[in-house]
Design a protein around this motif. Structure first.
Motif, PDB file in Angstrom:
ATOM      1  N   HIS A   1      -5.920  -2.142 -10.209  1.00 47.15           N
ATOM      2  CA  HIS A   1      -6.333  -1.127  -9.240  1.00 47.15           C
ATOM      3  C   HIS A   1      -5.146  -0.229  -8.934  1.00 47.15           C
ATOM      4  N   THR A   2      -5.416   1.000  -8.553  1.00 46.56           N
ATOM      5  CA  THR A   2      -4.375   1.977  -8.254  1.00 46.56           C
ATOM      6  C   THR A   2      -4.858   2.916  -7.155  1.00 46.56           C
ATOM      7  N   PRO A   3      -3.963   3.360  -6.284  1.00 49.51           N
ATOM      8  CA  PRO A   3      -4.374   4.343  -5.285  1.00 49.51           C
ATOM      9  C   PRO A   3      -4.496   5.749  -5.851  1.00 49.51           C
TER      10      PRO A   3
ATOM     11  N   ALA B   1       0.840  -1.199   0.000  1.00 52.08           N
ATOM     12  CA  ALA B   1       0.000   0.000   0.000  1.00 52.08           C
ATOM     13  C   ALA B   1       0.875   1.249   0.000  1.00 52.08           C
TER      14      ALA B   1
ATOM     15  N   ILE C   1       1.080  10.051  -1.339  1.00 51.48           N
ATOM     16  CA  ILE C   1       0.005  10.482  -2.240  1.00 51.48           C
ATOM     17  C   ILE C   1      -0.213  11.987  -2.117  1.00 51.48           C
TER      18      ILE C   1
ATOM     19  N   GLY D   1      -1.930  -1.943  -7.838  1.00 54.49           N
ATOM     20  CA  GLY D   1      -1.548  -1.270  -6.602  1.00 54.49           C
ATOM     21  C   GLY D   1      -0.505  -0.196  -6.793  1.00 54.49           C
TER      22      GLY D   1
ATOM     23  N   GLN E   1      -8.845  10.458  -8.443  1.00 57.48           N
ATOM     24  CA  GLN E   1      -9.261   9.227  -7.772  1.00 57.48           C
ATOM     25  C   GLN E   1     -10.735   8.961  -8.042  1.00 57.48           C
TER      26      GLN E   1
END
Length: 477
Positions: A51-53, A12, A18, A95, A32
């Motif tokens: 998936h991506t943050p 994570a 971020i 991720g 997002q």
């Protein structure tokens, strides 16, 4: 939809990282929002859903550099993405921070005298072609996804396209690159020179590297004269070998005017006619094999004369069974649709195992016969669609689910079926990826066929430039 587990688990990303990235690129430079992010997380065929943050959308090379430096310092992985047209999953994050160059579309320079143009990586291939045409020049790289595929993506995958016979692959069309390295440094290599013999040609490292050695932010691309005439034809044959025989003759007799020579089997063409609206049979009868041929000339009447001369002689010697020359641009476009919509037609027909392979041209016809036999021995009833850029030894050797077979059972056999195809490719001294790269799909398979010394050298280069392995960590060795 299948979602294969990534080769390396991505931890994570800390909220602090971020936040720092958001501050660098500003409000317009990240998202997002699922409605904006989700389309970039799914591969075109639906094989991968990632998936991506955070989706990062930098506007300048300096912003890319700052974002990559933040990630490097924090040990955070990155997946770069162009137009998301790749077919081996290399552009899908699991991720990692997803960096898209959609907003980097500046035309930095167009120099017709130098036959070069310097463009940022977010421009689509179609836009590049139009920019070249506006300058009175021709950029020859063309492929079915050119309205979506971007400069950075096609360079990172060393795309081939339809004009390789005359102009080469992407690698042959690049004179310089600007690249953000894995530590955030910027490689300033945007040269417009055709000749520069002053050491390692470092740009070649990044072409075809699938985003593992850095992010290509701009490129210096080669331009060519616009041809004054062009002729397109569809020709029928009794065998793939006859098509190859005609190609050899056409290259010689036209003095290198052949720009495209696309092979199509009858079954693949029938799927296009079945599933793609407003398509029609190109000839009065059905034949086992077809080729779409295009020649171009600087002489205003040269292409038509060359095409008629080559096909006329081939008819007289019974090399071809039938053929038709397009009478205008609209008819030529209809012919090209029959070739370019093969993938869409396959997708509509059902699940398929895709194989983007190359073998020496002299052995291609033999490979197609032996490959079909090997697939049938492995999975009786499997439906083969063989088509592609036969002029450069590249054939898309695709296997569609047998009629009545459960899709899940068929997909479960994919890896074993690919090994059948690729073992034969290896025996024929070919490549298991002619133009799409390795991505997630073929990285493991390539270990079976690549020479250990080659793999070790590639690993050494990667470790030197990206010691933390943050750039596209699930791709390549």
């Amino acid at each position: 939809m299948s979602t294969p587990a990534p080769a390396v688990e991505t931890p994570a990303v800390a909220a602090e990282v971020i936040a720092r990235i958001k501050a660098v690129v500003g409000e317009a430079g990240w998202s997002q929002d699922p409605s904006r992010v989700d389309p970039k997380l799914t591969e075109w065929r639906g094989k991968w859903k990632g998936h991506t943050p955070l989706l990062v959308l930098p506007k300048t090379t300096e912003e890319v550099s700052a974002v990559v430096k933040i990630c490097f310092d924090a040990g955070v992985a990155i997946t770069p993405q162009g137009g998301n047209t790749g077919l081996v999953g290399g552009q899908i994050p699991f991720g990692e921070i997803l960096i898209s160059l959609d907003r980097m579309k500046t035309v930095r320079d167009v120099a017709p005298t130098d036959d070069t143009m310097v463009l940022e990586s977010g421009l689509t291939l179609l836009e590049v072609q139009q920019i070249a045409e506006g300058a009175g020049r021709y950029f020859p790289l063309s492929l079915a996804a050119e309205g979506t595929a971007t400069v950075g993506g096609v360079i990172s995958t060393n795309a081939g396209g339809t004009a390789v016979l005359r102009y080469g692959v992407t690698r042959d069309l690049v004179s310089g690159l600007e690249v953000v390295l894995p530590n955030g440094d910027i490689f300033h290599g945007l040269k417009r020179l055709r000749k520069d013999n002053t050491g390692y040609d470092l740009k070649q490292l990044f072409i075809g590297a699938e985003g593992t050695l850095g992010i290509i932010t701009a490129a210096s691309l080669k331009l060519f004269p616009i041809m004054n005439s062009r002729s397109t034809a569809i020709v029928a044959f009794e065998s793939a070998q006859k098509a190859i025989d005609l190609l050899v003759r056409a290259k010689q007799e036209t003095g290198g005017q052949v720009e495209a020579f696309e092979l199509m089997g009858r079954y693949g063409l029938s799927l296009v006619l079945k599933h793609i609206p407003d398509t029609r049979e190109p000839l009065e009868a059905e034949y086992p094999w077809y080729a779409l041929i295009e020649v171009a000339s600087g002489d205003p009447d040269g292409a038509a004369a060359s095409m008629e001369r080559v096909l006329g002689a081939a008819f007289e010697e019974d090399l071809i069974l039938d053929g038709v020359i397009a009478q205008n641009e609209a008819q030529a476009a209809e012919f090209w649709r029959l070739r370019e919509d093969h993938s869409a037609a396959e997708k509509a027909e059902g699940p398929a195992w895709k194989h983007d392979i190359s073998v020496p041209l002299s052995r291609m016809a033999e490979y197609i016969i032996e490959g079909d036999k090997a697939v049938q021995d492995f999975l009786p009833g499997a439906r083969l669609v063989a088509f592609g850029h036969v002029g450069d030894g590249n054939v898309h050797f695709n296997v569609i689910v047998p009629e009545g077979m459960d899709a899940g059972e068929f997909n479960g056999l994919r890896d074993a079926g690919a090994k059948v195809v690729h073992d034969l490719v290896h025996a024929y001294a070919g490549s298991i990826s002619a133009e799409h790269g390795l991505g997630r799909m073929k990285t493991g398979e390539a270990l079976l066929y690549k020479d250990p010394v080659t793999i070790a050298a590639m690993q050494a280069v990667r470790t030197s430039l990206d010691p933390k392995r943050i750039m596209n960590p699930h791709v390549l060795f």
